[in-house]
Design an enzyme around this catalytic site. Structure first.
Site, PDB file in Angstrom:
ATOM      1  CD  GLU A   1      40.530  26.380  48.283  1.00  0.00           C
ATOM      2  OE1 GLU A   1      39.856  25.684  48.013  1.00  0.00           O
ATOM      3  OE2 GLU A   1      41.952  26.905  48.329  1.00  0.00           O
TER       4      GLU A   1
ATOM      5  CG  ASN B   1      31.736   7.960  50.535  1.00  0.00           C
ATOM      6  OD1 ASN B   1      30.575   8.451  50.922  1.00  0.00           O
ATOM      7  ND2 ASN B   1      33.090   7.729  51.465  1.00  0.00           N
ATOM      8  N   GLY B   2      31.909   7.184  46.398  1.00  0.00           N
ATOM      9  CA  GLY B   2      32.398   6.718  44.923  1.00  0.00           C
ATOM     10  C   GLY B   2      31.182   6.312  44.195  1.00  0.00           C
TER      11      GLY B   2
ATOM     12  CD1 TRP C   1      30.522  18.301  47.987  1.00  0.00           C
ATOM     13  CD2 TRP C   1      31.062  16.990  46.052  1.00  0.00           C
ATOM     14  NE1 TRP C   1      30.853  18.978  46.632  1.00  0.00           N
ATOM     15  CE2 TRP C   1      31.328  18.478  46.039  1.00  0.00           C
ATOM     16  CE3 TRP C   1      31.266  15.877  44.863  1.00  0.00           C
ATOM     17  CZ2 TRP C   1      31.781  18.946  44.054  1.00  0.00           C
ATOM     18  CZ3 TRP C   1      31.845  16.395  43.433  1.00  0.00           C
ATOM     19  CH2 TRP C   1      31.272  18.196  43.152  1.00  0.00           C
TER      20      TRP C   1
ATOM     21  CD  GLU D   1      48.293  27.187  47.525  1.00  0.00           C
ATOM     22  OE1 GLU D   1      48.004  26.797  46.797  1.00  0.00           O
ATOM     23  OE2 GLU D   1      47.312  27.159  48.240  1.00  0.00           O
TER      24      GLU D   1
ATOM     25  NE  ARG E   1      35.220  12.772  53.736  1.00  0.00           N
ATOM     26  CZ  ARG E   1      36.084  12.188  53.184  1.00  0.00           C
ATOM     27  NH1 ARG E   1      37.374  12.408  54.272  1.00  0.00           N
ATOM     28  NH2 ARG E   1      36.181  11.162  52.736  1.00  0.00           N
TER      29      ARG E   1
ATOM     30  CG  HIS F   1      52.750  37.644  26.847  1.00  0.00           C
ATOM     31  ND1 HIS F   1      52.780  38.215  25.402  1.00  0.00           N
ATOM     32  CD2 HIS F   1      53.134  37.860  27.420  1.00  0.00           C
ATOM     33  CE1 HIS F   1      54.504  38.283  25.594  1.00  0.00           C
ATOM     34  NE2 HIS F   1      54.230  37.725  26.700  1.00  0.00           N
TER      35      HIS F   1
ATOM     36  CB  CYS G   1      30.831  10.764  50.078  1.00  0.00           C
ATOM     37  SG  CYS G   1      29.993  11.826  48.522  1.00  0.00           S
TER      38      CYS G   1
ATOM     39  CE  LYS H   1      41.487  19.838  53.951  1.00  0.00           C
ATOM     40  NZ  LYS H   1      42.601  20.718  53.633  1.00  0.00           N
TER      41      LYS H   1
ATOM     42  CE  LYS I   1      44.093  28.189  49.809  1.00  0.00           C
ATOM     43  NZ  LYS I   1      45.215  26.882  49.291  1.00  0.00           N
TER      44      LYS I   1
HETATM   45  O1  M6R Z   1      44.591  15.821  48.820  1.00  0.00           O
HETATM   46  P1  M6R Z   1      45.521  17.079  48.035  1.00  0.00           P
HETATM   47  O2  M6R Z   1      46.514  17.782  48.377  1.00  0.00           O
HETATM   48  O3  M6R Z   1      45.246  15.708  46.834  1.00  0.00           O
HETATM   49  O4  M6R Z   1      44.069  17.734  47.317  1.00  0.00           O
HETATM   50  C1  M6R Z   1      44.060  18.404  45.886  1.00  0.00           C
HETATM   51  C2  M6R Z   1      43.889  19.453  45.746  1.00  0.00           C
HETATM   52  O5  M6R Z   1      42.282  19.000  46.013  1.00  0.00           O
HETATM   53  C3  M6R Z   1      43.020  20.201  47.261  1.00  0.00           C
HETATM   54  O6  M6R Z   1      44.947  20.688  47.449  1.00  0.00           O
HETATM   55  C4  M6R Z   1      42.744  21.713  46.663  1.00  0.00           C
HETATM   56  O7  M6R Z   1      43.252  22.318  45.599  1.00  0.00           O
HETATM   57  C5  M6R Z   1      42.704  22.973  47.965  1.00  0.00           C
HETATM   58  N1  M6R Z   1      41.154  22.678  48.273  1.00  0.00           N
HETATM   59  C6  M6R Z   1      43.133  23.993  48.243  1.00  0.00           C
HETATM   60  O8  M6R Z   1      42.855  25.205  48.888  1.00  0.00           O
END
Ligand code: M6R
Length: 612
Positions: free
Chosen positions: A492, A104-105, A78, A485, A27, A508, A2, A607, A489
């Site tokens: 997501e 927020n929270g 959110w 990674e 975000r 395996h 949020c 984000k 990418k």
């Molecule tokens: O802000 P942070 O680096 O702590 O965030 C961690 C993850 O939420 C963040 O890296 C997330 O996996 C990304 N969306 C990946 O692209």
């Protein structure tokens, strides 16, 4: 997740609020709203959906408060408790309609509070946890808003960043935080409040970061900082050093594309002034241990989530290989809850782009509580993890707006490599080797630049595979975290099912899934273990899976017999993750673009993950 914005000044509040919310769209959110206060009346516009819909609602409004107010609050939600609809969108009003709040929270004891309010005849109308807080504030009000806010906050459990206003005291905004960031922007004749500096930056560079249990009362007399017992506190004004336009997309189609192309500069900023060629080491002022203190570090534990955890894995390998210090990386939520064994000679490194990830922050607190030396590796200046660890190293990557993390990863790896170098040089690495590594770290921007010049070639490969529904990424050693990674990418932003596996692990179980429409991205760069991974890639090919081979320049022959090839610069194993991941970022981006996905704001994602 949020986003919060508040405005107190002389300009038209609704415009500033909607613009601030637009700047925080990255975000992740699913509904939005604003409330403005003018002439003793609160006007409200909110809706499920996007900021453009909110803007249309605001433009169409004939409400005098929305049209004329110079004070107001806004929010992007959110959804956590209850679906994204108008009723659940913030700002929330209390039952009397005289109090408005954005939050927020998570209010953990919201059911208990809601039942308690009901017994006093106060009924909540939304599904949210947040609403109970403004109902409680309204209920506690006895003529002074900050009193009511602090009274109400004492009765709730959970996390909050809030901004509250009431038409009983029309010249006042009250904000408070515990666990959810709040930053004040101090401008000329105006004060802004936000959960994220991006909403403030167009108006002022002077920021005050609230700490947990701080409250700020904003009136014509200025900003008064108090704790929840109303004792005055001092928080210094710091200058935010973002460059103009840093949080704008410019001519790029997406923030993600812009941020991938910013990587040579971002890495350059992350390493600038931190390499000492004379001594063959790195200078990280946030890690200002003496050689003696460094020699006493017995273990390095790295905690983080998602992309940051993958960067931590590269760091783990580098620290063990170069410095000979036992190192482990752990998902931050797992670390915080499994009662980890920590000794006073452990260095815990928390990695987080945002510096606000709930689990990583909790891991930091757990590690501090258990007496570890704790260091934060964050991008967002002034973020909670950066401040709570104190001993931190900033990435200097500039604002990362795309939900898919790109430049943060390459900068995190750059800083982890410098950390490994620093530790290694106080242990067993000779000066000449340190000098050589400094040279390679310094060349990383150039290596990335080379990969970026292949954007069109990678796009052509991407278009061939844009319609697949399952993929695998395989690698070994330093390329194992890169495989994870690359898969993260792709999944997501394209919504293609993508799995990152250690190349040896494929047999395996996962190999059972391979067929002619399941491409495998095999990381076959020239590092130890390449020949083994090559064998694994052949096994995939033998099962009719198309193989996209990522190989080192000068070693293109390795790709013979595979379906597609992406060539990245040849470099030492510990450096390889950086250019290689850039190729995978581009691949994921172009696949997602070919599928018409919402690249910068993928569905369901935020984000910064500020809830567990
Ligand atoms: O802000 P942070 O680096 O702590 O965030 C961690 C993850 O939420 C963040 O890296 C997330 O996996 C990304 N969306 C990946 O692209």
């Amino acid at each position: 997740m949020c986003g919060i914005v508040g405005y107190f000044g002389k300009r038209k509040a609704s415009e500033i609020l909607v613009d601030g919310l637009r700047r925080m769209e990255y975000r992740g959110y699913d509904s939005a709203g604003i409330a403005c206060l003018f002439d003793g009346q609160i006007g409200l516009v909110k809706n499920a959906g996007k900021i453009k819909d909110l803007r249309a609602g605001v433009n169409a409004s004939t409400d005098a408060s929305i049209l004329n107010a110079t004070l107001g609050i806004g929010h992007t939600r959110w959804a956590t408790h209850g679906p994204p609809n108008e009723l659940n969108a913030h700002p929330h009003l209390d039952a009397s309609g005289h109090f408005a709040m954005v939050h927020n929270g998570i209010i953990e004891n919201y059911k208990e509070v809601r039942n308690g309010l009901a017994q006093h005849g106060v009924e909540c109308i939304s599904d949210t946890d947040s609403e109970v807080l403004i109902q409680l504030i309204g209920y506690c009000y006895q003529g002074n808003l900050e009193d009511a806010v602090s009274e109400a906050l004492k009765k709730i459990k959970g996390t909050y960043g809030i901004v509250v206003m009431t038409d009983h005291e029309p010249g006042k905004l009250v904000t408070a935080r515990c666990g959810s960031p709040i930053v004040l922007g101090i401008g000329k004749d105006e004060t802004l409040v936000a959960s994220d500096a991006s909403a403030i930056i167009p108006h002022t560079r002077d920021a005050v970061y609230l700490e947990d249990f701080d409250m700020a009362v904003i009136t014509d007399d200025g900003v008064e900082m108090l704790d929840l017992q109303h004792a005055p506190i001092n928080r210094e004004v710091t200058a935010m050093d973002w460059e103009e336009g840093a949080a704008e997309k410019g001519d790029y189609a997406h923030f993600m594309l812009k941020e991938m192309f910013e990587q040579p500069d971002a890495i350059g900023n992350a390493i600038r002034g931190r390499l000492d060629f004379d001594m063959g080491t790195a200078v990280l002022s946030g890690l200002d241990f003496s050689p003696r203190e460094t020699a006493l570090i017995g273990r390095v534990l790295v905690v983080g989530c998602g992309t940051s955890m993958h960067a931590g894995m590269v760091g783990e390998y580098a620290i063990e290989e170069m410095a000979g210090i036992p190192s482990e990386v752990e998902q931050a939520a797992e670390f915080r809850y499994r009662n980890p064994i920590i000794t006073p000679t452990d260095l815990v490194v928390a990695i987080s782009q945002s510096g606000e990830t709930a689990d990583t922050l909790a891991a930091v607190r757990e590690a501090k509580h258990k007496g570890a030396i704790v260091s934060g590796l964050c991008n967002v200046v002034g973020s909670t993890i950066a401040r709570e660890t104190g001993r931190g190293v900033y990435l200097h990557a500039g604002p990362e707006i795309g939900v898919a993390s790109t430049k943060a990863f390459t900068c995190q790896v750059s800083v982890m490599l410098m950390m490994a170098l620093k530790l290694a040089r106080t242990r067993r690495m000779p000066r000449h080797e340190g000098e050589e590594l400094c040279g390679w770290i310094e060349r990383m921007p150039e290596l990335v630049e080379k990969v970026l010049t292949q954007n069109d070639a990678i796009k052509a490969v991407a278009q061939k595979y844009a319609q697949c529904e399952d993929t695998f990424f395989i690698g070994r050693g330093y390329l194992f975290p890169v495989a994870l990674e690359g898969a993260l990418k792709l999944k997501e932003i394209s919504y293609i099912h993508a799995e990152g596996y250690h190349a040896a692990e494929l047999k395996h179980g996962p190999i059972a899934l391979l067929q002619e429409n399941t491409p495998v991205v095999a990381l076959l760069n020239n590092i130890p273990g390449k020949d083994k991974t090559l064998g694994n890639a052949e096994e995939c090919k033998a099962r009719n899976a198309p193989v996209i081979a990522v190989v080192s320049e000068g070693d293109e022959g390795v790709a013979d017999g595979f379906d597609d090839v992406i060539v990245v610069p040849d470099c030492p194993p510990c450096i390889t993750p950086v250019p290689t991941v850039v190729a995978l970022q581009l691949l994921a981006y172009h696949i997602a673009a070919a599928r018409g996905c919402e690249i910068d704001q993928p569905r369901n994602l935020a984000k910064s993950v500020t809830v567990e």
